[in-house]
Enzyme design. Sequence first.
Site, PDB file in Angstrom:
ATOM      1  N   SER A  73      -8.555   2.823   8.534  1.00 35.00           N
ATOM      2  CA  SER A  73      -9.134   2.849   7.196  1.00 35.00           C
ATOM      3  C   SER A  73      -8.283   2.036   6.222  1.00 35.00           C
ATOM      4  CB  SER A  73      -9.231   4.311   6.741  1.00 35.00           C
ATOM      5  OG  SER A  73      -9.490   4.397   5.367  1.00 35.00           O
ATOM      6  N   ASP A 115     -15.675   1.268   6.303  1.00 40.23           N
ATOM      7  CA  ASP A 115     -14.737   2.297   5.839  1.00 40.23           C
ATOM      8  C   ASP A 115     -15.371   3.150   4.747  1.00 40.23           C
ATOM      9  OD1 ASP A 115     -12.069   3.586   5.697  1.00 40.23           O
ATOM     10  OD2 ASP A 115     -12.192   2.848   3.647  1.00 40.23           O
ATOM     11  N   ARG A 126     -15.804  11.337   6.995  1.00 44.09           N
ATOM     12  CA  ARG A 126     -14.583  12.065   7.399  1.00 44.09           C
ATOM     13  C   ARG A 126     -14.221  13.128   6.369  1.00 44.09           C
ATOM     14  NH1 ARG A 126     -10.553   7.647   7.340  1.00 44.09           N
ATOM     15  NH2 ARG A 126      -9.040   9.266   7.807  1.00 44.09           N
ATOM     16  N   LYS A 181      -8.858  -2.357   5.078  1.00 43.25           N
ATOM     17  CA  LYS A 181      -9.029  -2.763   3.677  1.00 43.25           C
ATOM     18  C   LYS A 181      -7.939  -3.758   3.267  1.00 43.25           C
ATOM     19  CE  LYS A 181      -9.438   1.602   2.634  1.00 43.25           C
ATOM     20  NZ  LYS A 181      -9.635   2.951   2.119  1.00 43.25           N
ATOM     21  N   HIS A 228       0.860  -1.190   0.000  1.00 41.37           N
ATOM     22  CA  HIS A 228       0.000   0.000   0.000  1.00 41.37           C
ATOM     23  C   HIS A 228       0.888   1.230   0.000  1.00 41.37           C
ATOM     24  CE1 HIS A 228      -3.353   2.663   0.790  1.00 41.37           C
ATOM     25  NE2 HIS A 228      -2.528   3.327   1.573  1.00 41.37           N
TER      26      HIS A 228
HETATM   27  N1  URA Z   1      -6.527   6.526   2.316  1.00 39.10           N
HETATM   28  C1  URA Z   1      -7.451   5.710   2.883  1.00 39.10           C
HETATM   29  O1  URA Z   1      -7.803   4.689   2.335  1.00 39.10           O
HETATM   30  N2  URA Z   1      -7.959   6.086   4.069  1.00 39.10           N
HETATM   31  C2  URA Z   1      -7.594   7.194   4.719  1.00 39.10           C
HETATM   32  O2  URA Z   1      -8.091   7.447   5.790  1.00 39.10           O
HETATM   33  C3  URA Z   1      -6.643   8.051   4.110  1.00 39.10           C
HETATM   34  C4  URA Z   1      -6.121   7.678   2.907  1.00 39.10           C
END
Ligand code: URA
Length: 427
Positions: free
Chosen positions: A183, A161, A168, A187, A82
Amino acid sequence: MTPAQIIARKRDGGTLTVAQISEVVGGYVRGEIPDYQMAALAMAILLRGMNASETSLLTAQMLRSGETLQWSSPLPPKVDKHSTGGIGDKTSLILAPLLACCGLQVPMLSGRGLGATGGTLDKLESISGFRTDLNLAEIRELTERVGCVITGTTPELVPADRKLYALRDVTATVESIPLITASIMSKKLAENLSALVLDVKWGSGAFMKTLDQARELAQSMVAVGNRMGVRTTALLTDMNQPLGRMAGNAVEVNECVDVLRGGGPADLRDLTLALGAELLVLTEVEPNAEAATSRLARMLDNGTALDKFREMVSAQGGDLDELRDVAPVHELTSPRAGFVVAIDTAQLGWAIIELGGGRKVLSDQIDTSVGIEMLVRLGDEVSRGQPLVRIFSPPRRIADVQPMLESAITIADQPQPVQPLIAERIT
Ligand code: URA
């Protein structure tokens, strides 16, 4: 406790228990806790923070809000990377097929552009026919058959999320390390991985502007990953200038093909190899970073990784060999002699969005043919009139971005120290 009592506990700096976190996340996803209470809690978390154990509990509860990817066997190991995002950040396109060539399986779930940064899915959609909307069954089938996929997330994975991120975004609560950690990690953990590497970027084109902020986020995410049974490491990497030379969509895919052929810019190749080596070592496929790096480099240099990328693209409905449209070229030249001492990298990203290479509003259609090529790097000495940036754009749009690009590059009399590509490794 009522939702208001849980919010008050966090507002007053208290620590939330597993039952309280489970009640709010579950209640929110079921629609029993309204947006205004969740927004209040998100703000309390942003202001008061969460300790490592609360952050892990929040991640686990978000993960539990939906389905996870189920594999027919844990072997070969499933891995992913990521990145927190940057301009010209295209390592995913190279890394997924490269790791698949080394016997790992890569179910890479990627996103669209965020802020000034481009999105992996948008870049891949410049390949004719390429599908980024695979369903869970297709993700599983292609990961196990081809060895890698790169696609968008699905509605079944981490619905908490999806709902919380949208909230958010409009309540100024994105910039919270525990909320970002939960978050991103929920994932990634939904992919049921053996190992994960995080590319946490810092600098003028990154979400985290300073190395200290990037370190704090990386430590938080690495701790959650390892607590939850996924071997996780992070690299803190430089985003004070674009990664590679190209930024845009089609031009970035073309640059990835160059790297997959054993060429391409050194920084892009080196970072991809470093991220890949982390995963080969974490999964014990290779004993150390040196052995891992030389195996990965071999797969780039002998064309195996490019063949795997072509196979993945074709399995996802695309044709890598169909020429991608690239807009006409216009060169931006240096107004003076000197050294390149600063690049406002986010500004370069905004210029690409202005050209139509990214979205200003969700419904915008992307023009995948536009973009830029950086002809200079930080520390380079330039002469007056020397080309700095190549702009790929219909001529009528050049005037809209020329001042943005000119002001993004600072030329001074004396050179400044240049940051290393990889500043730190967090384990
Ligand atoms: N990317 C995400 O997937 N979540 C966040 O909170 C910030 C960046």
